[in-house]
Design a protein around this motif. Sequence first.
Motif, PDB file in Angstrom:
ATOM      1  N   TYR A  56      68.932  37.770  55.786  1.00 51.90           N
ATOM      2  CA  TYR A  56      69.679  37.487  54.557  1.00 51.90           C
ATOM      3  C   TYR A  56      71.154  37.235  54.848  1.00 51.90           C
ATOM      4  O   TYR A  56      71.778  36.351  54.252  1.00 51.90           O
ATOM      5  CB  TYR A  56      69.527  38.666  53.591  1.00 51.90           C
ATOM      6  N   SER A 102      73.161  33.843  57.587  1.00 55.26           N
ATOM      7  CA  SER A 102      73.804  32.606  57.154  1.00 55.26           C
ATOM      8  C   SER A 102      75.272  32.813  56.814  1.00 55.26           C
ATOM      9  O   SER A 102      76.033  31.849  56.714  1.00 55.26           O
ATOM     10  CB  SER A 102      73.063  32.025  55.947  1.00 55.26           C
ATOM     11  N   VAL A 127      63.397  33.570  56.646  1.00 54.66           N
ATOM     12  CA  VAL A 127      64.281  32.421  56.852  1.00 54.66           C
ATOM     13  C   VAL A 127      63.560  31.092  56.645  1.00 54.66           C
ATOM     14  O   VAL A 127      64.198  30.044  56.625  1.00 54.66           O
ATOM     15  CB  VAL A 127      64.925  32.448  58.261  1.00 54.66           C
ATOM     16  N   MET A 128      62.255  31.112  56.494  1.00 56.04           N
ATOM     17  CA  MET A 128      61.518  29.868  56.248  1.00 56.04           C
ATOM     18  C   MET A 128      61.770  29.353  54.827  1.00 56.04           C
ATOM     19  O   MET A 128      62.019  30.133  53.906  1.00 56.04           O
ATOM     20  CB  MET A 128      60.008  30.105  56.417  1.00 56.04           C
ATOM     21  N   GLU A 129      61.645  28.040  54.678  1.00 56.07           N
ATOM     22  CA  GLU A 129      61.725  27.425  53.355  1.00 56.07           C
ATOM     23  C   GLU A 129      60.313  27.316  52.784  1.00 56.07           C
ATOM     24  O   GLU A 129      59.563  26.406  53.108  1.00 56.07           O
ATOM     25  CB  GLU A 129      62.363  26.034  53.452  1.00 56.07           C
ATOM     26  N   THR A 130      59.945  28.280  51.947  1.00 55.69           N
ATOM     27  CA  THR A 130      58.597  28.287  51.379  1.00 55.69           C
ATOM     28  C   THR A 130      58.572  27.916  49.904  1.00 55.69           C
ATOM     29  O   THR A 130      57.486  27.768  49.325  1.00 55.69           O
ATOM     30  CB  THR A 130      57.961  29.681  51.531  1.00 55.69           C
ATOM     31  N   GLY A 131      59.746  27.799  49.298  1.00 57.33           N
ATOM     32  CA  GLY A 131      59.781  27.576  47.860  1.00 57.33           C
ATOM     33  C   GLY A 131      59.655  28.845  47.058  1.00 57.33           C
ATOM     34  O   GLY A 131      59.631  28.808  45.825  1.00 57.33           O
ATOM     35  N   HIS A 132      59.571  29.976  47.726  1.00 56.79           N
ATOM     36  CA  HIS A 132      59.474  31.283  47.072  1.00 56.79           C
ATOM     37  C   HIS A 132      60.630  32.154  47.554  1.00 56.79           C
ATOM     38  O   HIS A 132      61.352  31.801  48.489  1.00 56.79           O
ATOM     39  CB  HIS A 132      58.136  31.953  47.396  1.00 56.79           C
ATOM     40  N   ALA A 178      62.740  34.931  49.468  1.00 59.85           N
ATOM     41  CA  ALA A 178      62.669  35.265  50.891  1.00 59.85           C
ATOM     42  C   ALA A 178      61.802  36.493  51.140  1.00 59.85           C
ATOM     43  O   ALA A 178      61.058  36.543  52.137  1.00 59.85           O
ATOM     44  CB  ALA A 178      64.076  35.495  51.439  1.00 59.85           C
TER      45      ALA A 178
END
Length: 408
Positions: free
Chosen positions: A112, A115, A298-303, A305
């Motif tokens: 979290y 970044s 850290v993945m972009e899942t659309g949900h 974190a």
Amino acid sequence: MSFAERPNNLHDEHATGHVMEVFLAFLKLGLTSFGGPIAHLGYFREELVKRRNWLSEEAYADLVALCQFLPGPASSQVGFGLGLMRAGPFGALAAFLAFTAPSALLLFAFAYWASAFDGPVGAGLIHGLKLVAVAVVSQAVWGMARNFCADQLRAGLAVLAVVLVVVLGGAGGQIAAIVAGGLGGFLFCRSEIRQQSQEVLLAPRHRFGLLSVVLFAVLLFGLPFLTEWYTDPLLGVFSSFYHSGSLVFGGGHVVLPLLEAEIVGNGLVSENSFLAGYGATQAVPGPLFTFAGYLGAVMETGHAAWIGACVALIGIFLPGALLLIAGLPYWAVLRRTPSARGVMAGANAAVVGVLGAALYSPVWTSAVLEARDFAAALCGFVLLVSFKAPPWVVVVFLAMTGIGFAFV
């Protein structure tokens, strides 16, 4: 009382403890167990066998032997099995949650806040954590090679594994290497196996073991087809981590190349973020497999974190739990089979080669960019191997070194 004399079931009428007792014992271990899987097994023995007297030395040794035989995170599987023996299925779940949650939450926090690091300090920190990965994976390859490649035959299987990984590439090359190692062990390593005499004191009924192995196989072979038909990002995350967790032999560090092929190879996480998270994982207590929680976050899942983190954690730990439940009823017979132990000896030699290939790429090639990087990584390796420094000390040292390099 021997294995044959003790009733086989998955229920808790033969358990002797309470779920909360198990949860609190493993929460203490989850907060204090630094040092990787082998160290965790020592903590378990000291706290639960010697101090609390939950089970005998012989039963503990037998459980450890089974978990080292099976794919999956050995220390987490042993914890799951201890919880099962102490307080039944809910005890197993309590042991898993308590031992896993501290490191998973710390790595989620790192994901979290990672970044937020920018400029030379952030770049130096990330580079320092990548150097940690060089030192830690080098130590793992060194130690595993001494244990699993003690003769020319198994050393040859390790080299063959490197060749297969390099030539074939990706997850397919790693699977081929492990299969080839297992086949070589089946053909040539059976005479080297030593028989043990201990007995497991409590095991699920055979039907639960059969259901577990069927569920394991259905998920392993069915998830790739399901993800082709139903393209939900979370299902893809679960499938990738389940696949990686199903093929890990030889300790937590071996998950690195499998996850790198599945996650970085498919573009789900950048190589820099992957190696930085792996370096940070060395600074937290608990199982190394909680690295999956960082990656899922850290993945972009659309949900959210935290949802990605939870799905990744369930995916990577579930195969080991299913295989343990499947293996317990049959271990007393299986461990006496020279062929089965030969396959394991060959597979363990192969994973040394798989991890050795990963040490070069991506770990070494992305972190050691100039001579001073090599010197720093070598210092970290010597601290781990010769001075027996805790991994978190090496993390702090190399992270600060990386920040220092950014200003020089």
